[in-house]
Design a protein around this motif. Sequence first.
Motif, short mmCIF file in Angstrom:
data_model
loop_
_atom_site.label_atom_id
_atom_site.label_comp_id
_atom_site.label_asym_id
_atom_site.label_seq_id
_atom_site.Cartn_x
_atom_site.Cartn_y
_atom_site.Cartn_z
N SER A 1 38.27 -20.83 -22.71
CA SER A 1 37.11 -20.50 -23.52
C SER A 1 37.04 -18.99 -23.68
O SER A 1 37.77 -18.25 -23.02
CB SER A 1 35.81 -21.01 -22.88
OG SER A 1 35.56 -20.31 -21.66
N GLY A 2 36.16 -18.55 -24.55
CA GLY A 2 35.99 -17.11 -24.73
C GLY A 2 35.07 -16.81 -25.89
O GLY A 2 34.57 -17.72 -26.58
N GLN A 3 34.83 -15.53 -26.09
CA GLN A 3 34.01 -15.08 -27.21
C GLN A 3 34.69 -13.87 -27.85
O GLN A 3 35.18 -12.98 -27.15
CB GLN A 3 32.61 -14.67 -26.75
CG GLN A 3 31.68 -14.25 -27.88
CD GLN A 3 30.32 -13.78 -27.38
OE1 GLN A 3 30.22 -13.17 -26.32
NE2 GLN A 3 29.28 -14.05 -28.15
N VAL A 4 34.76 -13.89 -29.19
CA VAL A 4 35.38 -12.77 -29.89
C VAL A 4 34.35 -12.12 -30.81
O VAL A 4 33.50 -12.78 -31.39
CB VAL A 4 36.61 -13.23 -30.71
CG1 VAL A 4 37.75 -13.59 -29.79
CG2 VAL A 4 36.28 -14.39 -31.61
N LYS A 5 34.45 -10.78 -30.90
CA LYS A 5 33.54 -10.01 -31.74
C LYS A 5 34.33 -9.08 -32.64
O LYS A 5 35.48 -8.73 -32.36
CB LYS A 5 32.58 -9.20 -30.87
CG LYS A 5 31.59 -10.04 -30.08
CD LYS A 5 30.56 -9.17 -29.38
CE LYS A 5 29.50 -10.02 -28.69
NZ LYS A 5 28.44 -9.19 -28.05
N CYS A 6 33.70 -8.70 -33.74
CA CYS A 6 34.28 -7.75 -34.68
C CYS A 6 33.27 -6.63 -34.90
O CYS A 6 32.17 -6.88 -35.44
CB CYS A 6 34.65 -8.42 -36.00
SG CYS A 6 35.36 -7.29 -37.22
N GLU A 7 33.61 -5.45 -34.41
CA GLU A 7 32.71 -4.28 -34.50
C GLU A 7 31.34 -4.61 -33.92
O GLU A 7 30.30 -4.28 -34.49
CB GLU A 7 32.62 -3.80 -35.94
CG GLU A 7 33.98 -3.36 -36.49
CD GLU A 7 33.90 -2.91 -37.94
OE1 GLU A 7 32.99 -3.37 -38.66
OE2 GLU A 7 34.76 -2.10 -38.36
N GLY A 8 31.37 -5.30 -32.79
CA GLY A 8 30.14 -5.58 -32.05
C GLY A 8 29.40 -6.82 -32.48
O GLY A 8 28.43 -7.23 -31.82
N LYS A 9 29.81 -7.46 -33.58
CA LYS A 9 29.13 -8.66 -34.08
C LYS A 9 30.00 -9.89 -33.84
O LYS A 9 31.23 -9.80 -33.81
CB LYS A 9 28.83 -8.50 -35.57
CG LYS A 9 27.91 -7.33 -35.90
CD LYS A 9 27.68 -7.24 -37.40
CE LYS A 9 26.77 -6.07 -37.75
NZ LYS A 9 26.52 -5.95 -39.22
N PRO A 10 29.38 -11.07 -33.68
CA PRO A 10 30.15 -12.30 -33.46
C PRO A 10 31.16 -12.52 -34.59
O PRO A 10 30.84 -12.40 -35.77
CB PRO A 10 29.08 -13.40 -33.45
CG PRO A 10 27.84 -12.71 -33.02
CD PRO A 10 27.92 -11.33 -33.63
N ALA A 11 32.40 -12.81 -34.21
CA ALA A 11 33.45 -13.11 -35.19
C ALA A 11 33.41 -14.61 -35.46
O ALA A 11 33.89 -15.41 -34.65
CB ALA A 11 34.81 -12.68 -34.66
N VAL A 12 32.82 -14.98 -36.58
CA VAL A 12 32.60 -16.39 -36.93
C VAL A 12 33.78 -16.95 -37.71
O VAL A 12 34.35 -16.27 -38.57
CB VAL A 12 31.30 -16.54 -37.74
CG1 VAL A 12 31.05 -18.01 -38.08
CG2 VAL A 12 30.13 -15.94 -36.99
N GLY A 13 34.13 -18.21 -37.45
CA GLY A 13 35.17 -18.88 -38.22
C GLY A 13 36.59 -18.41 -37.93
O GLY A 13 37.47 -18.56 -38.76
N VAL A 14 36.80 -17.85 -36.76
CA VAL A 14 38.14 -17.38 -36.39
C VAL A 14 38.97 -18.53 -35.85
O VAL A 14 38.50 -19.30 -34.99
CB VAL A 14 38.03 -16.24 -35.35
CG1 VAL A 14 39.41 -15.90 -34.79
CG2 VAL A 14 37.39 -15.02 -35.97
N ARG A 15 40.18 -18.65 -36.30
CA ARG A 15 41.10 -19.69 -35.83
C ARG A 15 41.76 -19.22 -34.52
O ARG A 15 42.34 -18.14 -34.43
CB ARG A 15 42.17 -19.96 -36.88
CG ARG A 15 43.35 -20.79 -36.41
CD ARG A 15 43.12 -22.26 -36.60
NE ARG A 15 44.27 -23.03 -36.11
CZ ARG A 15 44.65 -24.21 -36.63
NH1 ARG A 15 43.98 -24.72 -37.65
NH2 ARG A 15 45.67 -24.86 -36.13
N VAL A 16 41.68 -20.09 -33.49
CA VAL A 16 42.30 -19.80 -32.19
C VAL A 16 43.21 -20.97 -31.83
O VAL A 16 42.75 -22.11 -31.72
CB VAL A 16 41.23 -19.60 -31.09
CG1 VAL A 16 41.91 -19.18 -29.79
CG2 VAL A 16 40.20 -18.55 -31.51
N ASP A 17 44.49 -20.71 -31.66
CA ASP A 17 45.46 -21.74 -31.30
C ASP A 17 45.81 -21.64 -29.82
O ASP A 17 46.08 -20.54 -29.30
CB ASP A 17 46.75 -21.58 -32.11
CG ASP A 17 46.58 -22.05 -33.56
OD1 ASP A 17 45.50 -22.53 -33.89
OD2 ASP A 17 47.54 -21.90 -34.34
#
Length: 290
Positions: free
Chosen positions: A163-179
């Motif tokens: 599991s994890g959480q990804v952000k882009c410039e401090g904001k939630p990165a929505v709809g990112v594909r993780v394989d």
Amino acid sequence: MTKVVMAKFVFLGLLLVGSVASLDLIGRTQSAAVKGKLMCEGKPASGVKVKLMESDNSFAPGFLDSDDKMASGKSDSSGGFNLSGTSKELTGIEPYLAVFHDCKDGITPCQRVYRVNIPKSYTNSGSSAKQTYDAGFLFLILVLTISISESGKLGRLQSVAVSGQVKCEGKPAVGVRVDLMESDNNMEESGIIDDDDFMSYAVTDELGNFNMSGSEVEISGIEPYVNIFHKCDDGLSPCQRVLRINIPKSATIWGDTPTELFSIGIFELAGKVIGERRSCAYRNLTSTSI
């Protein structure tokens, strides 16, 4: 003169066909035999399936060509077995014994496979084995074993959850594909030795979170990792940035159900990361799908 030459070619052609036919199109008949006794935790292992096989691949059974079954049976009440069989090959046969068992295996899916190679000196031409190779007592609990999955792949079923959480410039990165992937190549993930295995995937939610699990069959321990495909801080560059994060082997287990969840924590996608690459695998990712 032309007719004479043509007749010679026809004769040679028929001679060649006859030679191939004499080999039965696949080779000469060769034989082998093997016997032994199976033990599990000091007791006779009865009713265990055994197969006398002929290897068509020097590296691993079935990798280049399916191995040939010469004979099969089950161990008796004393754990004993005795198999003999034949196979046709152009070259010398390479027989081995395969033992399919569940000795000390708990509820692990599939069966463990114990392989014993039979010396070529115990093979001979013809339909009857002239001597029997004695494998002696085979203690199933002590040997290195592998399993065969329903797809026919060799190894033990192993799994992992991440599991994890990804952000882009401090904001939630929505709809990112993780394989979720499994590495079959220790040199690089380009597949020079063997293509890496796809285990599962997830798409980050409105908070940039993802959670997934997957399993894979391998002879040795699996080497899982995640690939994160994104367009964060990427401008108009084509395709997507790919960030790879390795998952420690300690987070993997035997079986198809992970007992713990490994978290990569919170990861910021903006900025350049050493070792990252680019991919056009998911062209539908856009600037709004980070």
